[in-house]
Design a protein around this motif. Sequence first.
Motif, PDB file in Angstrom:
ATOM      1  N   ALA A  79       0.849  -1.192   0.000  1.00 56.68           N
ATOM      2  CA  ALA A  79       0.000   0.000   0.000  1.00 56.68           C
ATOM      3  C   ALA A  79       0.883   1.240   0.000  1.00 56.68           C
ATOM      4  O   ALA A  79       1.945   1.257   0.632  1.00 56.68           O
ATOM      5  N   THR A  80       0.435   2.259  -0.713  1.00 59.95           N
ATOM      6  CA  THR A  80       1.131   3.542  -0.703  1.00 59.95           C
ATOM      7  C   THR A  80       0.779   4.303   0.571  1.00 59.95           C
ATOM      8  O   THR A  80      -0.397   4.443   0.912  1.00 59.95           O
ATOM      9  N   ARG A  81       1.766   4.813   1.264  1.00 64.64           N
ATOM     10  CA  ARG A  81       1.526   5.484   2.537  1.00 64.64           C
ATOM     11  C   ARG A  81       0.614   6.686   2.396  1.00 64.64           C
ATOM     12  O   ARG A  81      -0.275   6.909   3.226  1.00 64.64           O
ATOM     13  N   LEU A  82       0.792   7.467   1.345  1.00 69.95           N
ATOM     14  CA  LEU A  82       0.009   8.700   1.240  1.00 69.95           C
ATOM     15  C   LEU A  82      -1.449   8.446   0.879  1.00 69.95           C
ATOM     16  O   LEU A  82      -2.278   9.349   0.970  1.00 69.95           O
ATOM     17  N   LYS A  83      -1.794   7.200   0.473  1.00 66.61           N
ATOM     18  CA  LYS A  83      -3.188   6.893   0.156  1.00 66.61           C
ATOM     19  C   LYS A  83      -3.896   6.159   1.282  1.00 66.61           C
ATOM     20  O   LYS A  83      -5.072   5.804   1.141  1.00 66.61           O
ATOM     21  N   LEU A  84      -3.200   5.921   2.383  1.00 65.19           N
ATOM     22  CA  LEU A  84      -3.843   5.319   3.537  1.00 65.19           C
ATOM     23  C   LEU A  84      -4.676   6.368   4.269  1.00 65.19           C
ATOM     24  O   LEU A  84      -4.285   7.531   4.360  1.00 65.19           O
ATOM     25  N   HIS A  85      -5.805   5.954   4.792  1.00 63.33           N
ATOM     26  CA  HIS A  85      -6.709   6.902   5.443  1.00 63.33           C
ATOM     27  C   HIS A  85      -6.509   6.969   6.955  1.00 63.33           C
ATOM     28  O   HIS A  85      -6.791   7.997   7.576  1.00 63.33           O
ATOM     29  N   SER A  86      -6.075   5.878   7.545  1.00 62.30           N
ATOM     30  CA  SER A  86      -5.943   5.844   9.000  1.00 62.30           C
ATOM     31  C   SER A  86      -5.007   4.712   9.396  1.00 62.30           C
ATOM     32  O   SER A  86      -4.707   3.823   8.594  1.00 62.30           O
ATOM     33  N   VAL A  87      -4.567   4.757  10.636  1.00 59.77           N
ATOM     34  CA  VAL A  87      -3.745   3.690  11.216  1.00 59.77           C
ATOM     35  C   VAL A  87      -4.297   3.395  12.605  1.00 59.77           C
ATOM     36  O   VAL A  87      -4.449   4.295  13.429  1.00 59.77           O
ATOM     37  N   GLU A  88      -4.595   2.114  12.866  1.00 61.40           N
ATOM     38  CA  GLU A  88      -5.171   1.715  14.148  1.00 61.40           C
ATOM     39  C   GLU A  88      -4.336   0.595  14.760  1.00 61.40           C
ATOM     40  O   GLU A  88      -3.962  -0.360  14.070  1.00 61.40           O
ATOM     41  N   GLY A 129      -6.126   1.817   7.293  1.00 62.09           N
ATOM     42  CA  GLY A 129      -7.340   2.188   6.583  1.00 62.09           C
ATOM     43  C   GLY A 129      -7.072   2.384   5.103  1.00 62.09           C
ATOM     44  O   GLY A 129      -6.335   3.282   4.711  1.00 62.09           O
ATOM     45  N   GLN A 130      -7.679   1.532   4.278  1.00 56.55           N
ATOM     46  CA  GLN A 130      -7.441   1.547   2.842  1.00 56.55           C
ATOM     47  C   GLN A 130      -8.774   1.468   2.116  1.00 56.55           C
ATOM     48  O   GLN A 130      -9.545   0.533   2.320  1.00 56.55           O
ATOM     49  N   ARG A 154       3.834   1.335  17.083  1.00 56.44           N
ATOM     50  CA  ARG A 154       3.744   2.787  17.295  1.00 56.44           C
ATOM     51  C   ARG A 154       4.624   3.545  16.312  1.00 56.44           C
ATOM     52  O   ARG A 154       4.263   4.622  15.843  1.00 56.44           O
ATOM     53  N   GLU A 155       5.766   2.959  15.982  1.00 59.13           N
ATOM     54  CA  GLU A 155       6.649   3.588  14.999  1.00 59.13           C
ATOM     55  C   GLU A 155       5.981   3.651  13.625  1.00 59.13           C
ATOM     56  O   GLU A 155       6.027   4.680  12.938  1.00 59.13           O
ATOM     57  N   VAL A 156       5.352   2.534  13.231  1.00 57.37           N
ATOM     58  CA  VAL A 156       4.650   2.494  11.942  1.00 57.37           C
ATOM     59  C   VAL A 156       3.524   3.513  11.924  1.00 57.37           C
ATOM     60  O   VAL A 156       3.353   4.265  10.955  1.00 57.37           O
ATOM     61  N   ARG A 157       2.749   3.572  12.995  1.00 56.57           N
ATOM     62  CA  ARG A 157       1.640   4.529  13.049  1.00 56.57           C
ATOM     63  C   ARG A 157       2.146   5.955  12.955  1.00 56.57           C
ATOM     64  O   ARG A 157       1.580   6.774  12.213  1.00 56.57           O
ATOM     65  N   CYS A 158       3.209   6.272  13.654  1.00 57.15           N
ATOM     66  CA  CYS A 158       3.743   7.634  13.654  1.00 57.15           C
ATOM     67  C   CYS A 158       4.205   8.037  12.258  1.00 57.15           C
ATOM     68  O   CYS A 158       3.874   9.131  11.779  1.00 57.15           O
ATOM     69  N   LYS A 159       4.948   7.166  11.576  1.00 57.47           N
ATOM     70  CA  LYS A 159       5.477   7.509  10.253  1.00 57.47           C
ATOM     71  C   LYS A 159       4.370   7.624   9.211  1.00 57.47           C
ATOM     72  O   LYS A 159       4.389   8.531   8.375  1.00 57.47           O
ATOM     73  N   VAL A 160       3.403   6.708   9.259  1.00 58.38           N
ATOM     74  CA  VAL A 160       2.309   6.770   8.288  1.00 58.38           C
ATOM     75  C   VAL A 160       1.450   8.012   8.517  1.00 58.38           C
ATOM     76  O   VAL A 160       1.051   8.698   7.570  1.00 58.38           O
ATOM     77  N   LEU A 161       1.176   8.332   9.785  1.00 57.98           N
ATOM     78  CA  LEU A 161       0.367   9.515  10.071  1.00 57.98           C
ATOM     79  C   LEU A 161       1.082  10.794   9.628  1.00 57.98           C
ATOM     80  O   LEU A 161       0.430  11.738   9.167  1.00 57.98           O
ATOM     81  N   LYS A 162       2.393  10.843   9.746  1.00 59.89           N
ATOM     82  CA  LYS A 162       3.135  12.006   9.257  1.00 59.89           C
ATOM     83  C   LYS A 162       2.948  12.172   7.757  1.00 59.89           C
ATOM     84  O   LYS A 162       2.800  13.287   7.255  1.00 59.89           O
TER      85      LYS A 162
END
Length: 538
Positions: free
Chosen positions: A473-482, A500-501, A517-525
């Motif tokens: 998945a492309t990071r910038l097209k993800l909608h959310s991280v849970e 969220g895709q 938590r690292e994955v969530r932080c980077k994707v949310l950025k």
Amino acid sequence: MSDVPEAGSEAFPDVGPGSDVELAEAPDAGSKPRNTDSKTVLVGMLSSAQNAILPAAAITFGTAGTGLLVAIPIAALIVAVGTFFSYINWKRLTYTIGEADIRVESGVLSRSARSVPYERIQDVSLEQKLIPRLFGLVAVKFETGAGGGEDLSLTYLAEETGEELRRLVRERRDSQDVAAVQSTGAAAGAAASIDSSDKAEPLFTMGPKRLFTFGLFEFSLAVFAVLAGLAQYADSFFGFEFWEVDVWRGLMTDYAPDIGAFDRTAQILGVILSLIGLFLVGSFTGMVRVFAREWGFLLERTARGFRRRRGLFTKTDVVMPIHRVQGIKIGTRLIRYRFGWHSLSFVSLAQDMGASSHVVAPFAKLDEIAPIAEAAGFTLPDEETDWRRASEKFLFDSAVRDALFFLVPAMLGGLAASIYAPEWTYFVVGALTVLAGVSAMLNVLAWRYQRHALDASQIVSARGVLSPRSQIATRLKLHSVEILQGPIARLRGYATVHLGQAGGTFAVPGVPLERAREVRCKVLKTIVATDFSQLETA
């Protein structure tokens, strides 16, 4: 029938790239409701005739042929009623091409009307089933992203009319996208988003030789399911109780050879020939399905995205805009994996034959899949990929859970054996204990191949031993991280990361909590830093 006028005519001025007419200034060309092609009634008549065959045959054979005089009028009545309702439905179904939306009205006693703005239409696809194809008709489907029965469909239009309608809807949708971009002051790149160039670059195709190879791996016994269904009517056709065991026992006694009279070699040879026959039937069935579904398979890279055409009896023509591809899936199966064959699917908002992804390379090698993935903006993992495995605690908990699934019945069986001591319980207890050990070993093996990777632009998940599969998945097209943790995961310090895709699901289980938590932080950025008003034109 009133066909859609050609774009650029007085009715439908050209609003595409290079046009001197802006969408806002274009007249309401489609203000007049239109019917679909009148030959739709003929399609309904032939479909009714097709539906009348089975009842007529059942009546005829059920009365030993004397019911033919009854079967013919009943079949004619079915065709007449079907044709009548086909005409009524055709007459009462209209579509309107407006400035900002397309409207479809249908219904006989109760009318329903649906209006979909062009900006909500993901794309327009064409489908040709066998009977409409005989009359040069296509079904035009407007994919709205809602999927299933929520999408609009016009059945049927002439091929030329369907192509022209698809082009017109796309131009009006893209023109609205450009107007929205210009209103935000982001006119740069707008021309690229509606590039009307018809140049197409072939990316993947499958000829008869590839389809034949594909069919060999699509072993199917569906033909036996069909025969079992037809057997429900056998009592009427053959005049005896088809499902009566005594009837078949008598036939075997009277006509079948005595298998016990053959020597061991003949018996083994008979079993081998039966298995070969079963394999040939299954292979032939799979071959027919592959050739019918994938004949003429062609995937092209166009200015608007990816165009896929396929089908022998039912032809489909689908275009997938690049910016609407949310991710990709690469899969395989047990046997074909040993020969290096995989499949590639695009995850998108639209549906493909009921699935949440579009198959763009159903039977290909990885070196054929890589260019397609790259054209969609994805990079396949390589030797430099920074893979991270699931937590070892997750491995241990999964192994214990699956082992207990067999050990608990084994312990209960052992208790029963100590009380009642039936001989068969010892065999069951031993078998369940062995299965518990095997499941624990399989968990360890699966853990070695369950991994994920995160780089600057995408996230990758891979799993599977005998038939590995991966998702990107492309990071910038993800909608959310849970981050999701159950009671055990919370105590043990790992979690499942849900991404969220749109159009699909993406979950990475057993991730150590700190890594999650690292994955969530980077994707949310990445999500926060993305201007989604310009993502549609990228």
